[in-house]
Scaffold this motif. Sequence first.
Motif, PDB file in Angstrom:
ATOM      1  N   LEU A 222     -11.962 -54.676  16.454  1.00  0.00           N
ATOM      2  CA  LEU A 222     -12.119 -55.579  15.317  1.00  0.00           C
ATOM      3  C   LEU A 222     -11.486 -54.960  14.086  1.00  0.00           C
ATOM      4  CD1 LEU A 222     -13.343 -58.181  14.153  1.00  0.00           C
ATOM      5  CD2 LEU A 222     -15.488 -56.941  13.815  1.00  0.00           C
ATOM      6  N   ASP A 223     -10.571 -55.714  13.471  1.00  0.00           N
ATOM      7  CA  ASP A 223      -9.862 -55.248  12.282  1.00  0.00           C
ATOM      8  C   ASP A 223     -10.020 -56.313  11.208  1.00  0.00           C
ATOM      9  OD1 ASP A 223      -8.258 -53.948  10.490  1.00  0.00           O
ATOM     10  OD2 ASP A 223      -6.375 -54.585  11.425  1.00  0.00           O
ATOM     11  N   THR A 224     -10.748 -55.984  10.131  1.00  0.00           N
ATOM     12  CA  THR A 224     -11.033 -56.975   9.096  1.00  0.00           C
ATOM     13  C   THR A 224     -10.300 -56.634   7.811  1.00  0.00           C
ATOM     14  OG1 THR A 224     -12.986 -55.763   8.359  1.00  0.00           O
ATOM     15  CG2 THR A 224     -13.296 -57.427  10.071  1.00  0.00           C
ATOM     16  N   ASN A 225      -9.881 -57.669   7.098  1.00  0.00           N
ATOM     17  CA  ASN A 225      -9.196 -57.506   5.817  1.00  0.00           C
ATOM     18  C   ASN A 225      -9.733 -58.537   4.837  1.00  0.00           C
ATOM     19  OD1 ASN A 225      -6.639 -55.569   6.236  1.00  0.00           O
ATOM     20  ND2 ASN A 225      -6.975 -56.779   8.090  1.00  0.00           N
ATOM     21  N   ASN A 226      -9.892 -58.098   3.573  1.00  0.00           N
ATOM     22  CA  ASN A 226     -10.449 -58.961   2.535  1.00  0.00           C
ATOM     23  C   ASN A 226     -11.818 -59.483   2.971  1.00  0.00           C
ATOM     24  OD1 ASN A 226      -8.207 -58.619   0.795  1.00  0.00           O
ATOM     25  ND2 ASN A 226      -7.065 -60.092   2.036  1.00  0.00           N
ATOM     26  N   SER A 248     -13.099 -54.358   1.883  1.00  0.00           N
ATOM     27  CA  SER A 248     -13.374 -55.730   2.293  1.00  0.00           C
ATOM     28  C   SER A 248     -14.862 -56.032   2.244  1.00  0.00           C
ATOM     29  CB  SER A 248     -12.851 -55.967   3.714  1.00  0.00           C
ATOM     30  OG  SER A 248     -11.473 -55.679   3.796  1.00  0.00           O
ATOM     31  N   SER A 249     -15.180 -57.284   2.008  1.00  0.00           N
ATOM     32  CA  SER A 249     -16.558 -57.756   2.070  1.00  0.00           C
ATOM     33  C   SER A 249     -16.743 -58.418   3.433  1.00  0.00           C
ATOM     34  CB  SER A 249     -16.828 -58.755   0.946  1.00  0.00           C
ATOM     35  OG  SER A 249     -18.135 -59.265   1.042  1.00  0.00           O
ATOM     36  N   ILE A 250     -17.545 -57.793   4.278  1.00  0.00           N
ATOM     37  CA  ILE A 250     -17.669 -58.226   5.668  1.00  0.00           C
ATOM     38  C   ILE A 250     -19.108 -58.640   5.965  1.00  0.00           C
ATOM     39  CG2 ILE A 250     -17.299 -57.598   8.083  1.00  0.00           C
ATOM     40  CD1 ILE A 250     -14.772 -57.609   6.369  1.00  0.00           C
ATOM     41  N   GLU A 251     -19.255 -59.783   6.613  1.00  0.00           N
ATOM     42  CA  GLU A 251     -20.564 -60.256   7.064  1.00  0.00           C
ATOM     43  C   GLU A 251     -20.468 -60.590   8.548  1.00  0.00           C
ATOM     44  OE1 GLU A 251     -20.393 -63.413   4.400  1.00  0.00           O
ATOM     45  OE2 GLU A 251     -21.542 -62.456   2.791  1.00  0.00           O
ATOM     46  N   ASP A 265     -15.399 -47.369  11.362  1.00  0.00           N
ATOM     47  CA  ASP A 265     -14.905 -46.762  10.124  1.00  0.00           C
ATOM     48  C   ASP A 265     -15.079 -47.702   8.940  1.00  0.00           C
ATOM     49  OD1 ASP A 265     -14.196 -44.561  11.548  1.00  0.00           O
ATOM     50  OD2 ASP A 265     -12.047 -45.011  11.624  1.00  0.00           O
ATOM     51  N   ASN A 266     -15.076 -47.069   7.762  1.00  0.00           N
ATOM     52  CA  ASN A 266     -15.054 -47.778   6.476  1.00  0.00           C
ATOM     53  C   ASN A 266     -16.303 -48.614   6.209  1.00  0.00           C
ATOM     54  OD1 ASN A 266     -12.526 -46.850   5.448  1.00  0.00           O
ATOM     55  ND2 ASN A 266     -11.493 -48.188   6.931  1.00  0.00           N
ATOM     56  N   TRP A 267     -17.482 -48.013   6.490  1.00  0.00           N
ATOM     57  CA  TRP A 267     -18.714 -48.644   6.043  1.00  0.00           C
ATOM     58  C   TRP A 267     -18.775 -48.554   4.515  1.00  0.00           C
ATOM     59  CZ3 TRP A 267     -22.392 -51.192   8.771  1.00  0.00           C
ATOM     60  CH2 TRP A 267     -22.437 -51.014  10.162  1.00  0.00           C
ATOM     61  N   LYS A 268     -19.258 -49.599   3.890  1.00  0.00           N
ATOM     62  CA  LYS A 268     -19.514 -49.558   2.456  1.00  0.00           C
ATOM     63  C   LYS A 268     -20.766 -50.376   2.196  1.00  0.00           C
ATOM     64  CE  LYS A 268     -17.029 -49.237  -1.854  1.00  0.00           C
ATOM     65  NZ  LYS A 268     -15.739 -49.431  -2.553  1.00  0.00           N
ATOM     66  N   SER A 269     -21.776 -49.727   1.605  1.00  0.00           N
ATOM     67  CA  SER A 269     -23.103 -50.322   1.516  1.00  0.00           C
ATOM     68  C   SER A 269     -23.108 -51.662   0.794  1.00  0.00           C
ATOM     69  CB  SER A 269     -24.068 -49.359   0.822  1.00  0.00           C
ATOM     70  OG  SER A 269     -23.598 -49.051  -0.482  1.00  0.00           O
ATOM     71  N   ASP A 270     -22.252 -51.841  -0.196  1.00  0.00           N
ATOM     72  CA  ASP A 270     -22.258 -53.089  -0.953  1.00  0.00           C
ATOM     73  C   ASP A 270     -21.231 -54.085  -0.428  1.00  0.00           C
ATOM     74  OD1 ASP A 270     -20.106 -51.567  -1.700  1.00  0.00           O
ATOM     75  OD2 ASP A 270     -20.133 -52.228  -3.794  1.00  0.00           O
TER      76      ASP A 270
END
Length: 368
Positions: A222-226, A248-251, A265-270
């Motif tokens: 899975l590769d997410t952008n924006n 990116s904002s991912i839900e 990779d690239n977890w971001k809490s917000d």
Amino acid sequence: MKTFKNEKGYALLMVLMLILLFTVLGMGLMATNMNSAKQFSTKENQVQARHQAEMGVLHYGVVLEDKVKRSSATAISCTDIDALLGTTKKLSKDDYFIEPANGSASCKEVDSGKLLEVTIKSTGTVQGETQKKVEATFYIDNLGSSLDGVAENTNIINPPLTEPENAQKRDSYIVTKHSGEALSTINNSLVINKSLSTGRGASTVFKAKKHLFIKGVNGISLDTNNHACIGVGGNFTALNKIDWGGQSSIELLVRQDAYFPTSIDNWKSDKTIIFIFGNLYLPENYTYKTHNNNLAVKGDMQVYIQGKVFQNSRSNVFKEVIAHPFYKMDQTSMDRANSLSCAVPKMEEENIKTPNWIVQDDINISYQ
């Protein structure tokens, strides 16, 4: 008048009379013994013939029981039961044969087909002459339909590591743009050989109404952008790396169980938030890193789970993890999940009603 007093020869006459008497008695006794022996032989043949007839009943009972067991997933009709005797309507062995009791059909439906009454006649033979008949009635009862489906039980350990059946298959999947917003809805289960890519310059809404299974054979699943919102009505499985994109904002919403890969990779809490309404399954060695390449801890990951967390072990057995960096889903997080733009309902299970047929132990037997 002259009287003869000569008794010579009287003893001989008595001997002859005794011989005659014993001869008659001996012949009578011999005739009685011969008749008794014949009656005993006849009785023994009758007993043996009845025994063979009973063996025929037992034989048919085994055949009937096997038929019912093999037909447990389908409806059973009298046509199926009558077919057990073949086109000749007779099942024959060396010393017995089985046929319908009324000569044409062995089965009849009772109580609107909920009970099948099967009556057969078994004839035992001895030396091709003596015959005995036994009539037996079996009852096949439908105890009601059982419902096969996925149980609503989070204690069942069943990691979604097998491709879903009857799934649509794609080599890779890139969500297309539509009126400034990328929107894609898959009605069936989807298996992706390489990766699922979302975003690419626009907000993305991806809905898989059933299962989503991503192999990631090219190294990433899975590769997410924006901004991307991914909703899965069934199980979600990513066998290889997931990259949330950092900025990116991912839900991600999963209505059933989820399997995450070893590396994310690239977890971001917000920025990244995940809702799992079933269980979460993890590999043996998983490392989830933040956008700054640090190992993620509980405060770095907004992962809400309604079920439990299981992790694979060296013995390839999934065991429950008590201390984990994820949150227990509450009503607030549940409401938030259901308000997402990608929120899909839980997939409807393909429940199969299975007739629960059994052959009753009680058998009515009458000897003829």
